[in-house]
Design an enzyme around this catalytic site. Structure first.
Site, PDB file in Angstrom:
ATOM      1  N   ASN A   1       2.818  -8.673   9.895  1.00  0.00           N
ATOM      2  CA  ASN A   1       2.189  -9.547   9.433  1.00  0.00           C
ATOM      3  C   ASN A   1       2.695 -11.135  10.376  1.00  0.00           C
ATOM      4  O   ASN A   1       4.022 -11.018  10.928  1.00  0.00           O
ATOM      5  CB  ASN A   1       2.621  -9.969   8.040  1.00  0.00           C
ATOM      6  CG  ASN A   1       4.098 -10.167   7.602  1.00  0.00           C
ATOM      7  OD1 ASN A   1       4.711  -9.264   8.343  1.00  0.00           O
ATOM      8  ND2 ASN A   1       4.490 -10.998   6.803  1.00  0.00           N
ATOM      9  N   ILE A   2       1.939 -11.899  10.583  1.00  0.00           N
ATOM     10  CA  ILE A   2       2.140 -12.960  11.340  1.00  0.00           C
ATOM     11  C   ILE A   2       1.686 -14.316  10.510  1.00  0.00           C
ATOM     12  O   ILE A   2       0.467 -14.507  10.410  1.00  0.00           O
ATOM     13  CB  ILE A   2       1.306 -12.933  12.822  1.00  0.00           C
ATOM     14  CG1 ILE A   2       1.530 -11.811  13.414  1.00  0.00           C
ATOM     15  CG2 ILE A   2       1.749 -14.274  13.532  1.00  0.00           C
ATOM     16  CD1 ILE A   2       1.133 -11.235  14.642  1.00  0.00           C
TER      17      ILE A   2
ATOM     18  N   CYS B   1      -2.510 -10.257   8.017  1.00  0.00           N
ATOM     19  CA  CYS B   1      -1.331  -9.346   7.432  1.00  0.00           C
ATOM     20  C   CYS B   1      -1.338  -8.276   8.591  1.00  0.00           C
ATOM     21  O   CYS B   1      -2.015  -7.900   9.443  1.00  0.00           O
ATOM     22  CB  CYS B   1      -2.088  -8.622   6.406  1.00  0.00           C
ATOM     23  SG  CYS B   1      -2.456 -10.184   4.874  1.00  0.00           S
TER      24      CYS B   1
ATOM     25  N   GLU C   1      -1.803  -5.123   8.246  1.00  0.00           N
ATOM     26  CA  GLU C   1      -2.668  -3.743   8.409  1.00  0.00           C
ATOM     27  C   GLU C   1      -3.928  -4.370   9.072  1.00  0.00           C
ATOM     28  O   GLU C   1      -4.712  -3.872   9.902  1.00  0.00           O
ATOM     29  CB  GLU C   1      -3.131  -3.464   7.020  1.00  0.00           C
ATOM     30  CG  GLU C   1      -3.559  -4.042   5.869  1.00  0.00           C
ATOM     31  CD  GLU C   1      -2.365  -4.912   5.128  1.00  0.00           C
ATOM     32  OE1 GLU C   1      -1.298  -5.419   5.859  1.00  0.00           O
ATOM     33  OE2 GLU C   1      -2.203  -4.803   3.957  1.00  0.00           O
TER      34      GLU C   1
ATOM     35  N   CYS D   1      -3.511  -6.666   0.322  1.00  0.00           N
ATOM     36  CA  CYS D   1      -4.189  -7.857  -0.522  1.00  0.00           C
ATOM     37  C   CYS D   1      -5.842  -7.495  -0.544  1.00  0.00           C
ATOM     38  O   CYS D   1      -6.037  -6.575   0.146  1.00  0.00           O
ATOM     39  CB  CYS D   1      -3.817  -9.164   0.038  1.00  0.00           C
ATOM     40  SG  CYS D   1      -4.872  -9.385   1.714  1.00  0.00           S
TER      41      CYS D   1
ATOM     42  N   CYS E   1      -7.726  -7.814   2.897  1.00  0.00           N
ATOM     43  CA  CYS E   1      -7.296  -6.664   3.901  1.00  0.00           C
ATOM     44  C   CYS E   1      -8.165  -5.373   3.142  1.00  0.00           C
ATOM     45  O   CYS E   1      -8.739  -4.567   4.060  1.00  0.00           O
ATOM     46  CB  CYS E   1      -5.955  -6.270   3.884  1.00  0.00           C
ATOM     47  SG  CYS E   1      -5.224  -7.280   5.028  1.00  0.00           S
TER      48      CYS E   1
END
Ligand code: ZN
Length: 129
Positions: free
Chosen positions: A41-42, A51, A53, A89, A92
Site C-alpha cells: 500500500n502507498i 492498496c 493488491e 476493501c 479493490c
C-alpha cells in the site's frame, strides 16, 4: 504455493508507505504462467491512496499480463507481525473482479491458518456486464 505466496506478500509489506494510517499491507499476485508480482500500500496525504493488491495488479497489467491465478494479501499495523486476516476493501474487490476468472483464489492468513476465498465469497452480485 499458498504459504510461499503469503511469505512473499509479507516481504512486500515491508515496503509499504503508510505514514498516516500506519497499517502495512503486502500482496503477491500469481499469474497463470506462475510469474509473481508484489505490491504494497502507498498512501498519499493529498489524494487517494493505492492498496497493495491494486499495486500488484497494476504492475502485472502494465507489463501485459492478463491471466491470473491467485493473490495473497497480508496486513498488520506498522511494526507488528501479521496476525489477523486482512481483507480487501470494496474498491479493490470490484477492481480485481474485472481481471479474474471465477476460480481465482484470494489467499489470506488468519492466526497462522491459510484461508482461501473466491470473488463470489468476497463480492457476490457484483457489477458485471
Ligand atoms: Zn483496497
Amino acid at each position: 504455493m499458498f504459504k510461499e505466496d503469503i511469505e512473499l506478500a509479507k516481504q512486500a509489506r515491508l515496503n509499504a508507505y503508510s505514514p498516516y494510517g500506519k497499517y502495512f499491507v503486502g500482496a503477491c499476485l500469481r499469474c497463470k504462467d506462475d510469474t509473481t508480482y508484489l505490491g504494497c500500500n502507498i498512501e498519499n496525504h493529498g489524494i487517494q491512496s493505492i492498496c497493495a493488491e491494486r499495486t500488484a495488479f497494476v504492475k502485472a497489467l502494465s507489463e501485459g499480463k492478463r491471466k491470473f491465478k491467485s493473490i495473497a494479501i497480508v496486513g498488520a499495523p506498522m511494526g507488528e507481525e501479521v496476525k489477523d486476516i486482512c481483507l480487501p476493501c470494496g474498491y479493490c474487490r470490484q477492481f480485481i473482479s474485472e481481471f479474474i476468472d471465477d476460480d481465482f483464489k484470494f489467499i489470506f492468513e488468519d492466526n497462522g491458518e491459510i484461508v482461501v476465498y473466491t470473488i463470489d465469497d468476497l463480492l457476490p452480485n457484483r457489477f458485471d456486464f
